[in-house]
Design an enzyme around this catalytic site. Structure first.
Site, PDB file in Angstrom:
ATOM      1  N   HIS A   1       2.547 -17.025  18.986  1.00 45.76           N
ATOM      2  CA  HIS A   1       2.452 -16.836  17.675  1.00 45.76           C
ATOM      3  C   HIS A   1       3.988 -17.030  17.174  1.00 45.76           C
ATOM      4  O   HIS A   1       4.920 -16.625  17.658  1.00 45.76           O
ATOM      5  CB  HIS A   1       1.674 -15.609  17.581  1.00 45.76           C
ATOM      6  CG  HIS A   1       2.506 -14.459  17.677  1.00 45.76           C
ATOM      7  ND1 HIS A   1       3.570 -13.774  17.139  1.00 45.76           N
ATOM      8  CD2 HIS A   1       2.070 -13.725  18.955  1.00 45.76           C
ATOM      9  CE1 HIS A   1       3.980 -12.932  17.980  1.00 45.76           C
ATOM     10  NE2 HIS A   1       3.303 -12.447  18.882  1.00 45.76           N
ATOM     11  N   GLY A   2       3.965 -17.526  15.882  1.00 46.09           N
ATOM     12  CA  GLY A   2       5.027 -17.373  15.249  1.00 46.09           C
ATOM     13  C   GLY A   2       5.484 -15.893  14.926  1.00 46.09           C
ATOM     14  O   GLY A   2       4.496 -14.895  15.245  1.00 46.09           O
ATOM     15  N   GLU A   3       6.693 -15.800  14.374  1.00 48.57           N
ATOM     16  CA  GLU A   3       7.621 -14.471  14.380  1.00 48.57           C
ATOM     17  C   GLU A   3       6.766 -13.302  13.569  1.00 48.57           C
ATOM     18  O   GLU A   3       6.198 -13.697  12.453  1.00 48.57           O
ATOM     19  CB  GLU A   3       8.935 -14.519  13.823  1.00 48.57           C
ATOM     20  CG  GLU A   3       9.471 -12.994  13.621  1.00 48.57           C
ATOM     21  CD  GLU A   3      10.924 -13.102  12.764  1.00 48.57           C
ATOM     22  OE1 GLU A   3      11.842 -13.080  13.293  1.00 48.57           O
ATOM     23  OE2 GLU A   3      10.562 -13.291  11.483  1.00 48.57           O
ATOM     24  N   SER A   4       6.240 -12.293  14.109  1.00 50.37           N
ATOM     25  CA  SER A   4       5.491 -11.295  13.414  1.00 50.37           C
ATOM     26  C   SER A   4       6.424 -10.384  12.689  1.00 50.37           C
ATOM     27  O   SER A   4       7.709 -10.301  12.889  1.00 50.37           O
ATOM     28  CB  SER A   4       4.637 -10.510  14.180  1.00 50.37           C
ATOM     29  OG  SER A   4       5.420  -9.433  14.825  1.00 50.37           O
TER      30      SER A   4
ATOM     31  N   THR B   1       5.087  -4.124  19.852  1.00 47.10           N
ATOM     32  CA  THR B   1       4.054  -4.564  19.155  1.00 47.10           C
ATOM     33  C   THR B   1       2.692  -4.219  19.716  1.00 47.10           C
ATOM     34  O   THR B   1       1.915  -3.450  19.582  1.00 47.10           O
ATOM     35  CB  THR B   1       3.868  -5.842  18.419  1.00 47.10           C
ATOM     36  OG1 THR B   1       5.308  -6.163  17.847  1.00 47.10           O
ATOM     37  CG2 THR B   1       2.923  -6.210  17.505  1.00 47.10           C
ATOM     38  N   GLY B   2       2.521  -4.862  20.862  1.00 49.38           N
ATOM     39  CA  GLY B   2       1.420  -4.686  21.752  1.00 49.38           C
ATOM     40  C   GLY B   2       0.130  -5.107  21.065  1.00 49.38           C
ATOM     41  O   GLY B   2      -0.041  -6.320  20.736  1.00 49.38           O
TER      42      GLY B   2
ATOM     43  N   GLU C   1      -2.050  -9.427  23.422  1.00 52.07           N
ATOM     44  CA  GLU C   1      -0.736  -9.364  23.887  1.00 52.07           C
ATOM     45  C   GLU C   1      -0.810  -8.082  25.054  1.00 52.07           C
ATOM     46  O   GLU C   1      -1.774  -7.350  25.116  1.00 52.07           O
ATOM     47  CB  GLU C   1       0.551  -8.872  22.914  1.00 52.07           C
ATOM     48  CG  GLU C   1       1.636  -8.309  23.162  1.00 52.07           C
ATOM     49  CD  GLU C   1       2.485  -9.380  24.094  1.00 52.07           C
ATOM     50  OE1 GLU C   1       2.429  -9.559  25.195  1.00 52.07           O
ATOM     51  OE2 GLU C   1       3.472  -9.713  23.455  1.00 52.07           O
TER      52      GLU C   1
ATOM     53  N   LYS D   1      13.026  -1.359  19.470  1.00 58.51           N
ATOM     54  CA  LYS D   1      13.439  -1.871  21.061  1.00 58.51           C
ATOM     55  C   LYS D   1      14.959  -1.410  21.205  1.00 58.51           C
ATOM     56  O   LYS D   1      15.135  -0.754  22.466  1.00 58.51           O
ATOM     57  CB  LYS D   1      13.307  -3.337  21.108  1.00 58.51           C
ATOM     58  CG  LYS D   1      11.702  -3.771  21.167  1.00 58.51           C
ATOM     59  CD  LYS D   1      11.781  -5.318  21.545  1.00 58.51           C
ATOM     60  CE  LYS D   1      10.244  -5.473  21.344  1.00 58.51           C
ATOM     61  NZ  LYS D   1      10.082  -7.417  21.387  1.00 58.51           N
TER      62      LYS D   1
END
EC number: 5.4.2.11
Length: 247
Positions: free
Chosen positions: A9-12, A21-22, A87, A98
């Protein structure tokens, strides 16, 4: 020869904020929307057409798929969503920054949680609001299918049944297949297809929004794989994924 296209997917929004995120259902950032549209444009320019598409039940992957198909004028093809393409579940790390987590626990420990094969992050407790058991989209799952945390090994075990039962048969039938999913669910598939060792998988990073093409024999053995993009851009994007625990 069969072809399969994989797309993270594109950047969230949480990618942009550098959070774990998970299974948290966050949307695409503006950059992520642009990445998805660009991926669709590139696929169309390179002559790709799809008969069927598969994605997760998380909106960052679903929206990416929609934007790609819209750009390719393929909104009409069948698309299937399944939780097994989600994910990797990051347990108690979900929502945490992170780099800050690396400062707190040490970069080596966070790297193990992020990229090792069989060591999961600290688990959630069942009463945690991040536990997917209270989410209606997972109401049909058995209790043992609802993760409190996952290693990449767990993600492989979750993903592969859907690959063997649904996606791989479609590819074998000659259907042109697009899979739009997530960094770790796609790492799980790449590990399986390319026979990547448990120790080598730590070095594999999949960038957002860049199509990854697999050419396969009739028995699904990879002939070659390549990204549809400038090699320097792909390398730079992959390094950015690897460096997310650094400030």
């Amino acid at each position: 020869m069969k072809k399969l296209v994989l797309l993270r997917h594109g950047e969230s929004v949480w990618n942009r904020e550098n959070r774990f995120t998970g299974w948290t259902d966050v949307g695409l950032s503006e950059k992520g929307i642009e990445e998805a549209i660009s991926a669709g444009r590139t696929l169309k320019e390179e002559g790709f057409v799809f008969d069927v598409a598969y994605t997760s039940v998380l909106k960052r992957a679903i929206k990416t798929l929609w934007l790609v198909l819209e750009e390719m004028d393929l909104m009409w093809i069948p698309e299937y969503r399944h939780w097994r393409l989600n994910e990797r579940h990051y347990g108690a790390l979900q929502g945490l920054n992170k780099a800050e987590t690396a400062e707190r626990h040490g970069m080596e420990q966070v790297m193990i949680w992020r990229r090792s094969y069989d060591i999961p992050p600290p688990p959630l407790t069942p009463d945690d609001q991040r536990f997917p058991g209270s989410d209606p989209r997972y109401a049909s799952l058995l209790p043992e299918e609802l993760p409190l945390t996952e290693s990449l090994k767990d993600t492989v075990a979750r993903f592969l049944p859907y690959w063997h039962e649904t996606i791989a048969p479609a590819v074998k039938e000659g259907k042109r297949v697009l899979v739009t999913a997530h960094g770790n669910s796609l790492r799980a598939l790449v590990k399986y297809l390319d026979l990547v060792s448990d120790s080598e998988i730590v070095n594999l990073n999949i960038p957002t929004g860049i199509p990854l093409v697999y050419e396969l024999t009739d028995n699904m053995t990879p002939i070659r794989s390549y990204y549809l993009g400038d090699p320097d851009d792909v390398a730079r994007a992959s390094r950015m994924v690897a460096d997310q625990i650094k400030k």
